[in-house]
Design a protein around this motif. Structure first.
Motif, PDB file in Angstrom:
ATOM      1  N   CYS A   1       0.830  -1.222   0.000  1.00  0.00           N
ATOM      2  CA  CYS A   1       0.000   0.000   0.000  1.00  0.00           C
ATOM      3  C   CYS A   1       0.856   1.261   0.000  1.00  0.00           C
ATOM      4  O   CYS A   1       0.592   2.205  -0.735  1.00  0.00           O
ATOM      5  CB  CYS A   1      -0.921   0.007   1.215  1.00  0.00           C
ATOM      6  SG  CYS A   1      -2.264  -1.162   1.019  1.00  0.00           S
TER       7      CYS A   1
ATOM      8  N   GLU B   1      -2.644   0.365  -3.088  1.00  0.00           N
ATOM      9  CA  GLU B   1      -3.581   1.494  -3.181  1.00  0.00           C
ATOM     10  C   GLU B   1      -3.816   1.824  -4.656  1.00  0.00           C
ATOM     11  O   GLU B   1      -2.977   1.500  -5.512  1.00  0.00           O
ATOM     12  CB  GLU B   1      -3.001   2.707  -2.444  1.00  0.00           C
ATOM     13  CG  GLU B   1      -3.102   2.585  -0.941  1.00  0.00           C
ATOM     14  CD  GLU B   1      -2.802   3.899  -0.221  1.00  0.00           C
ATOM     15  OE1 GLU B   1      -2.060   4.726  -0.768  1.00  0.00           O
ATOM     16  OE2 GLU B   1      -3.313   4.077   0.900  1.00  0.00           O
ATOM     17  N   ASP B   2      -4.926   2.504  -4.924  1.00  0.00           N
ATOM     18  CA  ASP B   2      -5.291   2.754  -6.324  1.00  0.00           C
ATOM     19  C   ASP B   2      -4.475   3.867  -6.985  1.00  0.00           C
ATOM     20  O   ASP B   2      -4.766   4.258  -8.115  1.00  0.00           O
ATOM     21  CB  ASP B   2      -6.797   3.053  -6.440  1.00  0.00           C
ATOM     22  CG  ASP B   2      -7.219   4.253  -5.603  1.00  0.00           C
ATOM     23  OD1 ASP B   2      -6.340   4.939  -5.051  1.00  0.00           O
ATOM     24  OD2 ASP B   2      -8.430   4.499  -5.501  1.00  0.00           O
ATOM     25  N   ASN B   3      -3.456   4.364  -6.298  1.00  0.00           N
ATOM     26  CA  ASN B   3      -2.591   5.386  -6.913  1.00  0.00           C
ATOM     27  C   ASN B   3      -1.305   4.778  -7.498  1.00  0.00           C
ATOM     28  O   ASN B   3      -0.344   5.493  -7.759  1.00  0.00           O
ATOM     29  CB  ASN B   3      -2.249   6.482  -5.883  1.00  0.00           C
ATOM     30  CG  ASN B   3      -1.605   5.911  -4.626  1.00  0.00           C
ATOM     31  OD1 ASN B   3      -1.363   4.699  -4.532  1.00  0.00           O
ATOM     32  ND2 ASN B   3      -1.330   6.769  -3.659  1.00  0.00           N
ATOM     33  N   LYS B   4      -1.303   3.446  -7.702  1.00  0.00           N
ATOM     34  CA  LYS B   4      -0.100   2.790  -8.232  1.00  0.00           C
ATOM     35  C   LYS B   4      -0.468   1.921  -9.443  1.00  0.00           C
ATOM     36  O   LYS B   4      -0.336   0.689  -9.415  1.00  0.00           O
ATOM     37  CB  LYS B   4       0.553   1.927  -7.145  1.00  0.00           C
ATOM     38  CG  LYS B   4       0.959   2.744  -5.915  1.00  0.00           C
ATOM     39  CD  LYS B   4       1.458   1.903  -4.784  1.00  0.00           C
ATOM     40  CE  LYS B   4       1.813   2.771  -3.599  1.00  0.00           C
ATOM     41  NZ  LYS B   4       0.676   3.453  -2.952  1.00  0.00           N
ATOM     42  N   PRO B   5      -0.941   2.545 -10.528  1.00  0.00           N
ATOM     43  CA  PRO B   5      -1.462   1.764 -11.658  1.00  0.00           C
ATOM     44  C   PRO B   5      -0.407   0.907 -12.354  1.00  0.00           C
ATOM     45  O   PRO B   5      -0.713  -0.216 -12.784  1.00  0.00           O
ATOM     46  CB  PRO B   5      -2.034   2.833 -12.602  1.00  0.00           C
ATOM     47  CG  PRO B   5      -1.377   4.112 -12.198  1.00  0.00           C
ATOM     48  CD  PRO B   5      -1.071   3.997 -10.749  1.00  0.00           C
TER      49      PRO B   5
ATOM     50  N   ALA C   1       0.308  -2.129 -10.283  1.00  0.00           N
ATOM     51  CA  ALA C   1      -0.835  -3.046 -10.351  1.00  0.00           C
ATOM     52  C   ALA C   1      -0.818  -3.819 -11.672  1.00  0.00           C
ATOM     53  O   ALA C   1      -1.014  -5.045 -11.684  1.00  0.00           O
ATOM     54  CB  ALA C   1      -2.139  -2.261 -10.213  1.00  0.00           C
TER      55      ALA C   1
ATOM     56  N   ARG D   1      -0.322  -7.754 -11.976  1.00  0.00           N
ATOM     57  CA  ARG D   1      -1.439  -8.513 -12.563  1.00  0.00           C
ATOM     58  C   ARG D   1      -0.910  -9.502 -13.597  1.00  0.00           C
ATOM     59  O   ARG D   1      -1.370 -10.642 -13.671  1.00  0.00           O
ATOM     60  CB  ARG D   1      -2.435  -7.533 -13.180  1.00  0.00           C
ATOM     61  CG  ARG D   1      -3.847  -8.079 -13.235  1.00  0.00           C
ATOM     62  CD  ARG D   1      -4.866  -7.025 -13.579  1.00  0.00           C
ATOM     63  NE  ARG D   1      -5.414  -6.345 -12.432  1.00  0.00           N
ATOM     64  CZ  ARG D   1      -5.419  -5.037 -12.241  1.00  0.00           C
ATOM     65  NH1 ARG D   1      -4.881  -4.241 -13.135  1.00  0.00           N
ATOM     66  NH2 ARG D   1      -5.951  -4.508 -11.163  1.00  0.00           N
TER      67      ARG D   1
ATOM     68  N   ASP E   1      -5.669  -6.919  -4.603  1.00  0.00           N
ATOM     69  CA  ASP E   1      -6.740  -6.118  -4.007  1.00  0.00           C
ATOM     70  C   ASP E   1      -6.357  -4.646  -4.129  1.00  0.00           C
ATOM     71  O   ASP E   1      -5.377  -4.212  -3.516  1.00  0.00           O
ATOM     72  CB  ASP E   1      -6.926  -6.458  -2.528  1.00  0.00           C
ATOM     73  CG  ASP E   1      -7.399  -7.884  -2.325  1.00  0.00           C
ATOM     74  OD1 ASP E   1      -6.614  -8.810  -2.604  1.00  0.00           O
ATOM     75  OD2 ASP E   1      -8.544  -8.066  -1.901  1.00  0.00           O
ATOM     76  N   ILE E   2      -7.115  -3.909  -4.919  1.00  0.00           N
ATOM     77  CA  ILE E   2      -6.824  -2.482  -5.096  1.00  0.00           C
ATOM     78  C   ILE E   2      -7.713  -1.697  -4.122  1.00  0.00           C
ATOM     79  O   ILE E   2      -8.937  -1.757  -4.201  1.00  0.00           O
ATOM     80  CB  ILE E   2      -7.105  -2.026  -6.548  1.00  0.00           C
ATOM     81  CG1 ILE E   2      -6.358  -2.934  -7.541  1.00  0.00           C
ATOM     82  CG2 ILE E   2      -6.725  -0.562  -6.736  1.00  0.00           C
ATOM     83  CD1 ILE E   2      -4.859  -2.858  -7.463  1.00  0.00           C
TER      84      ILE E   2
ATOM     85  N   PRO F   1      -8.748   1.961  -1.973  1.00  0.00           N
ATOM     86  CA  PRO F   1      -8.694   3.417  -2.158  1.00  0.00           C
ATOM     87  C   PRO F   1      -7.541   4.028  -1.360  1.00  0.00           C
ATOM     88  O   PRO F   1      -7.281   3.606  -0.229  1.00  0.00           O
ATOM     89  CB  PRO F   1     -10.052   3.913  -1.626  1.00  0.00           C
ATOM     90  CG  PRO F   1     -10.641   2.766  -0.884  1.00  0.00           C
ATOM     91  CD  PRO F   1      -9.980   1.508  -1.310  1.00  0.00           C
TER      92      PRO F   1
END
Ligand code: SF4
Ligand code: SF4
Length: 446
Positions: free
Chosen positions: A163, A204-208, A211, A215, A227-228, A230
């Motif tokens: 995270c 966290e969703d600020n690390k595209p 991710a 993936r 698990d993404i 917020p």
């Protein structure tokens, strides 16, 4: 499905300073200072003395009990074994190595192929992890082999924590962007030791980019889910992360294993891979060197024992630093001596300018209650602050001060700029001081 913990804040992330900087090796310094205490538990005893020759990866300190060994990150000569300042603020017995820049590898460092690793039993894997000196690299520095051995049969959920919610710090983000296969490989070793077929990696969703890269790797590793979550501070705190992934609440004073969970940092997973497959102990780590006055923020692979001063020189700064932190601005420790070395738990050096100076000389609580709204541990910071000022140990205990995770949300949001976290650290020390001393161990029988 994910759950959202109560409280928390959204500070300026400031990740942009270093998030696009690829990891690069830091030139090995001439002198390295290796503290014998880089983990929670008993400090190591030095296994070398002044004048000894050491090689890369050689064990130079170890002890019994709750302890992991430390290793030489470079080859060279031991200049001294003496007390040196440490980023914790203490002075710690340390081995000082004069680097000969020959990179002579210790013969104990032996890679293993996939078949050899596949044949390893869980106990053999834990032994390798211990001998490699691996600890929680998110800052907790708890010995990883102990977390594993105490989790066998108790843990049903493994969570990899990527995270990294602290502002400025992107070390784990870069690990996941650049070494996703190693992170998942380390996780598979953890799954084998704990005999579990499923695990989570939390981002966290600020690390595209991290991710996307993870993936790709987990698409060929059934059982591992991404698990993404917020972005919200402190999403990466262990108890908050466990709640976000499982909905389980770790009880006051309890450990994650008490609700069947074990959390491992992404960098720790990579270190486990490196130890098991490459035979390489934990002698280097990725450090984000960033901050609002830094000229060239960087993510560096730094040998343990490199001084903060060396890293400040490597990035440059536009004005005299107001504060240099080991870690980030929320939970980091301000350093008063920049000769202190990088240790296994140092994920960042954050260099801040004078515009971050908020302290006032006589702060007064205005009872706005904002600190209570944001506390992710559901504590009452204003009451804790008053109890600490009165030295009321019983009240501090009654208000569950020991549950405070020192996240800094309360201090961040306090309009009166009261130094709440410092006061809570002092309060915890009061409680510890008031505890009855442990009974002396019985004398050993001959
Ligand atoms: S530092 Fe402690 S009291 Fe303050 S918000 Fe965090 S957990 Fe709550
Ligand atoms: S946020 Fe600060 S001023 Fe407001 S109640 Fe808490 S301690 Fe007092």
């Amino acid at each position: 499905m994910s759950f959202s913990f109560l409280g928390g804040i959204h500070p300026q992330e400031n990740k942009w300073y270093a998030e696009s900087q690829p990891v690069q090796p830091f030139p090995e310094p001439d002198i390295l200072v290796i503290p014998m205490q880089q983990h929670i538990g008993a400090p190591c005893k030095s296994l070398v003395k002044k004048g000894d020759h050491v090689t890369v990866g050689q064990k130079i300190g170890d002890n019994e009990g709750l302890c992991v060994p430390v290793h030489a990150p470079v080859s060279g000569t031991v200049k001294a074994v003496e007390m040196r300042p440490h980023s914790s603020g203490m002075t710690v017995m340390s081995v000082v190595i004069q680097n000969d820049h020959l990179d002579e590898l210790c013969p104990d460092v032996k890679p293993r192929d996939i078949l050899e690793v596949a044949k390893c039993t869980p106990q053999e894997l834990m032994d390798i992890i211990r001998e490699a000196g691996i600890v929680g690299m998110g800052g907790a520095t708890f010995p990883t082999h102990v977390k594993l051995s105490s989790g066998i049969g108790k843990v049903d959920t493994i969570i990899v924590n990527a995270c990294e919610c602290e502002p400025y710090i992107v070390a784990d983000d870069r690990v996941c962007q650049e070494f996703p296969a190693e992170v998942v490989s380390g996780l598979k070793i953890i799954m084998k030791v704990l005999n579990l077929q499923k695990a989570h990696i939390a981002l966290e969703d600020n690390k595209p980019t991290a991710a996307a890269n993870l993936r790709k790797v987990i698409s060929t590793n059934p059982g591992v889910t991404l698990d993404i979550l917020p972005a919200k501070y402190p999403q990466g705190a262990e108890k908050q992360l466990i709640y976000a992934i499982t909905g389980r609440e770790v009880p006051s004073g309890g450990l994650p294993a008490s609700v069947g969970c074990a959390v491992f940092n992404a960098g720790t997973c990579k270190a486990i891979h490196d130890a098991v497959y490459d035979g390489m102990p934990l002698i280097r780590r990725i450090v984000t060197v960033s901050g609002d006055i830094v000229m060239e923020p960087k993510n560096l692979i730094v040998p343990v024992g490199t001084s903060f001063n060396d890293l400040l020189e490597a990035v440059g700064h536009g004005e005299n630093p107001y504060k240099v932190l080991s870690g980030g601005p929320m939970m980091g420790m301000a350093q008063f001596d920049l000769s202190v070395p990088i240790t296994k738990g140092t994920n960042a050096v954050t260099i801040l300018g004078a515009r971050n100076r908020f302290a006032v000389s006589h702060p007064h609580c205005i009872r706005c209650g904002k600190c209570m709204d944001v506390c992710p541990m559901h504590l009452m910071p204003l009451m804790l602050y008053q109890a600490e000022r009165h030295g009321d140990v019983e009240e501090l205990k009654h208000l569950n001060l020991m549950d405070c995770i020192e996240c800094g949300c309360c201090a961040y949001t306090c309009p009166a700029t009261i130094p709440l976290v410092q006061s809570f650290r002092a309060g915890k020390q009061r409680i510890r001081n008031a505890m009855p001393p442990k009974p002396a161990a019985p004398a050993a029988k001959s």
